[in-house]
Design an enzyme around this catalytic site. Structure first.
Site, PDB file in Angstrom:
ATOM      1  N   ASP A 135       0.853  -1.186   0.000  1.00 41.93           N
ATOM      2  CA  ASP A 135       0.000   0.000   0.000  1.00 41.93           C
ATOM      3  C   ASP A 135       0.893   1.241   0.000  1.00 41.93           C
ATOM      4  O   ASP A 135       1.480   1.594   1.034  1.00 41.93           O
ATOM      5  CB  ASP A 135      -0.913  -0.023   1.242  1.00 41.93           C
ATOM      6  CG  ASP A 135      -1.843   1.180   1.277  1.00 41.93           C
ATOM      7  OD1 ASP A 135      -1.688   2.083   0.425  1.00 41.93           O
ATOM      8  OD2 ASP A 135      -2.716   1.210   2.170  1.00 41.93           O
ATOM      9  N   LEU A 136       0.977   1.898  -1.145  1.00 43.16           N
ATOM     10  CA  LEU A 136       1.877   3.047  -1.279  1.00 43.16           C
ATOM     11  C   LEU A 136       1.314   4.298  -0.601  1.00 43.16           C
ATOM     12  O   LEU A 136       1.956   5.341  -0.583  1.00 43.16           O
ATOM     13  CB  LEU A 136       2.174   3.307  -2.758  1.00 43.16           C
ATOM     14  CG  LEU A 136       2.861   2.119  -3.453  1.00 43.16           C
ATOM     15  CD1 LEU A 136       2.937   2.337  -4.956  1.00 43.16           C
ATOM     16  CD2 LEU A 136       4.252   1.882  -2.882  1.00 43.16           C
TER      17      LEU A 136
ATOM     18  N   TYR B  29      -6.922  16.102  -4.897  1.00 41.76           N
ATOM     19  CA  TYR B  29      -6.470  15.408  -6.111  1.00 41.76           C
ATOM     20  C   TYR B  29      -5.657  16.345  -7.007  1.00 41.76           C
ATOM     21  O   TYR B  29      -4.514  16.045  -7.374  1.00 41.76           O
ATOM     22  CB  TYR B  29      -7.670  14.848  -6.889  1.00 41.76           C
ATOM     23  CG  TYR B  29      -7.254  14.202  -8.189  1.00 41.76           C
ATOM     24  CD1 TYR B  29      -6.657  12.946  -8.188  1.00 41.76           C
ATOM     25  CD2 TYR B  29      -7.410  14.858  -9.413  1.00 41.76           C
ATOM     26  CE1 TYR B  29      -6.236  12.349  -9.378  1.00 41.76           C
ATOM     27  CE2 TYR B  29      -6.995  14.272 -10.596  1.00 41.76           C
ATOM     28  CZ  TYR B  29      -6.407  13.023 -10.576  1.00 41.76           C
ATOM     29  OH  TYR B  29      -5.983  12.447 -11.749  1.00 41.76           O
TER      30      TYR B  29
HETATM   31  P1  NAI Z   1      -6.597   2.519 -12.395  1.00 41.36           P
HETATM   32  O1  NAI Z   1      -7.534   2.597 -11.255  1.00 41.36           O
HETATM   33  O2  NAI Z   1      -6.980   1.729 -13.580  1.00 41.36           O
HETATM   34  O3  NAI Z   1      -5.178   1.999 -11.875  1.00 41.36           O
HETATM   35  C1  NAI Z   1      -4.583   2.496 -10.714  1.00 41.36           C
HETATM   36  C2  NAI Z   1      -3.818   1.371 -10.038  1.00 41.36           C
HETATM   37  O4  NAI Z   1      -3.176   1.922  -8.883  1.00 41.36           O
HETATM   38  C3  NAI Z   1      -4.748   0.251  -9.540  1.00 41.36           C
HETATM   39  O5  NAI Z   1      -4.272  -1.017  -9.947  1.00 41.36           O
HETATM   40  C4  NAI Z   1      -4.725   0.404  -8.036  1.00 41.36           C
HETATM   41  O6  NAI Z   1      -4.872  -0.822  -7.329  1.00 41.36           O
HETATM   42  C5  NAI Z   1      -3.339   1.020  -7.809  1.00 41.36           C
HETATM   43  N1  NAI Z   1      -3.319   1.709  -6.518  1.00 41.36           N
HETATM   44  C6  NAI Z   1      -4.233   2.592  -6.040  1.00 41.36           C
HETATM   45  N2  NAI Z   1      -3.932   2.933  -4.770  1.00 41.36           N
HETATM   46  C7  NAI Z   1      -2.798   2.260  -4.453  1.00 41.36           C
HETATM   47  C8  NAI Z   1      -2.023   2.185  -3.265  1.00 41.36           C
HETATM   48  N3  NAI Z   1      -2.365   2.849  -2.169  1.00 41.36           N
HETATM   49  N4  NAI Z   1      -0.915   1.398  -3.292  1.00 41.36           N
HETATM   50  C9  NAI Z   1      -0.590   0.682  -4.391  1.00 41.36           C
HETATM   51  N5  NAI Z   1      -1.290   0.719  -5.531  1.00 41.36           N
HETATM   52  C10 NAI Z   1      -2.399   1.489  -5.559  1.00 41.36           C
HETATM   53  O7  NAI Z   1      -6.295   4.020 -12.788  1.00 41.36           O
HETATM   54  P2  NAI Z   1      -5.472   4.722 -13.966  1.00 41.36           P
HETATM   55  O8  NAI Z   1      -6.403   5.630 -14.633  1.00 41.36           O
HETATM   56  O9  NAI Z   1      -4.683   3.752 -14.730  1.00 41.36           O
HETATM   57  O10 NAI Z   1      -4.518   5.645 -13.076  1.00 41.36           O
HETATM   58  C11 NAI Z   1      -3.118   5.656 -13.187  1.00 41.36           C
HETATM   59  C12 NAI Z   1      -2.607   7.014 -12.757  1.00 41.36           C
HETATM   60  O11 NAI Z   1      -3.058   7.997 -13.680  1.00 41.36           O
HETATM   61  C13 NAI Z   1      -3.086   7.477 -11.389  1.00 41.36           C
HETATM   62  O12 NAI Z   1      -2.001   8.093 -10.720  1.00 41.36           O
HETATM   63  C14 NAI Z   1      -4.156   8.506 -11.714  1.00 41.36           C
HETATM   64  O13 NAI Z   1      -4.298   9.462 -10.712  1.00 41.36           O
HETATM   65  C15 NAI Z   1      -3.588   9.098 -12.982  1.00 41.36           C
HETATM   66  N6  NAI Z   1      -4.525   9.789 -13.870  1.00 41.36           N
HETATM   67  C16 NAI Z   1      -5.616   9.124 -14.401  1.00 41.36           C
HETATM   68  C17 NAI Z   1      -6.416   9.764 -15.309  1.00 41.36           C
HETATM   69  C18 NAI Z   1      -7.558   9.071 -15.989  1.00 41.36           C
HETATM   70  O14 NAI Z   1      -8.361   9.755 -16.638  1.00 41.36           O
HETATM   71  N7  NAI Z   1      -7.682   7.761 -15.907  1.00 41.36           N
HETATM   72  C19 NAI Z   1      -6.170  11.173 -15.695  1.00 41.36           C
HETATM   73  C20 NAI Z   1      -4.983  11.739 -15.117  1.00 41.36           C
HETATM   74  C21 NAI Z   1      -4.211  11.068 -14.227  1.00 41.36           C
END
Ligand code: NAI
Length: 273
Positions: A41-42, A164
């Site tokens: 858990d990061l 956020y």
């Molecule tokens: P997603 O929800 O598909 O993937 C995020 C991953 O991070 C998940 O596998 C989750 O289990 C993991 N995660 C979450 N909290 C965690 C924790 N405490 N410790 C370890 N792992 C953890 O989301 P997505 O969209 O791929 O997000 C990736 C990054 O992109 C994130 O940092 C998000 O904030 C950022 N982002 C996403 C956007 C979007 O429209 N999807 C837009 C801009 C930024």
């Protein structure tokens, strides 16, 4: 072939980036809350220490690159956790693994920010300062208060919008400040950020499972479509390549033109005396 750590490995952009790296023949060390080689858990100091320790073990102390992608969205009902996961998580991981990156011939780090850093008008300056000072507990407390700046109708669907956007804003600032210090720059470890816009992942689509219409989305989508995780993974891969030299401290918008459409005159900013 290299050894690369990818956080957020189990889903969305992290899964897509890990796939591109594996496809190119690299060893990928996945980190996530689930479905990964390293479960951590990061959002907590203990989880970050575990992740750093286990990545060092798995890589035998030398890492060619890290993609710090794990994160949460503004819909999480816990602004304190948003700050911890989105800002303090990647910063601790990258600081903890910098020596391992420096041992590579071409250490590279890329973090995922967001265009929300510059397209959401609720950046909290106190939160920025606390984060840059490394004051996690105070930042967590203040993150809750920072939400009050957002109108109730925004908070209704994005209860952590200020935390956020601020977490992503300060992450980009941390990258720019950190990339140029000798411990990174002179050690040949390049550090950059990607600022995605709306990308079709579970984080964005949420529980509905259906994509909204780009033309009635809350921010302009000049290309008329949302991004796909593979389109972010492409740039993650480029930043991690040994051939990606002479770029560090940059923030690349991969957002279909949203930031340019919303703030056409805000970049570049002329230097003032
Ligand atoms: P997603 O929800 O598909 O993937 C995020 C991953 O991070 C998940 O596998 C989750 O289990 C993991 N995660 C979450 N909290 C965690 C924790 N405490 N410790 C370890 N792992 C953890 O989301 P997505 O969209 O791929 O997000 C990736 C990054 O992109 C994130 O940092 C998000 O904030 C950022 N982002 C996403 C956007 C979007 O429209 N999807 C837009 C801009 C930024």
């Amino acid at each position: 072939m290299g050894t690369y750590a990818v956080t957020g490995f189990a889903s969305g952009m992290g899964a897509a980036s890990a796939a591109v790296l594996a496809e190119a023949g690299h060893t990928v060390i996945g980190v996530d809350l689930r479905d990964a080689q390293i479960i951590a858990d990061l959002g907590t100091p203990e989880g970050r220490s575990t992740a750093v320790e286990q990545i060092l073990q798995a890589s035998e102390g030398t890492l060619d690159g890290i993609a710090a992608i794990a994160g949460v969205g503004p819909d999480l009902r816990d602004p304190a956790a948003v700050m911890s996961i989105n800002y303090f998580g990647p910063v601790a991981l990258l600081e903890g693994l910098r020596p391992a990156l420096a041992r590579s011939e071409a250490g590279r780090a890329v973090v995922i920010g967001s265009n929300s850093a510059t397209t959401v008008p609720f950046i909290d300056q106190t939160l920025v300062d606390l984060a840059l000072e490394g004051e996690e507990e105070s930042a967590r407390r203040h993150a809750v208060k920072a939400q009050e700046a957002a109108p109730a109708e925004v908070r209704a669907f994005a209860p952590s919008i200020s935390a956020y956007a601020t977490s992503k804003f300060v992450l980009a600032r941390w990258v720019r400040r950190t990339a140029v210090v000798p411990e990174w720059g002179r050690e040949g470890v390049l550090l950059n950020a990607i600022a995605p816009g709306a990308v079709l992942t579970p984080l964005m689509i949420g529980s509905t499972g259906t994509a909204p219409d780009p033309d009635s989305f809350s921010t302009p989508m000049p290309l008329g479509e949302f991004g796909r995780p593979e389109e972010i993974a492409f740039w993650v891969h480029q930043f991690l390549r040994p051939e990606a030299r002479f770029t560090t401290g940059s923030v690349l918008y991969v957002d279909g033109g949203t930031d340019a459409a919303m703030r056409p005159g805000d970049f570049p900013t002329a230097m003032t005396f």
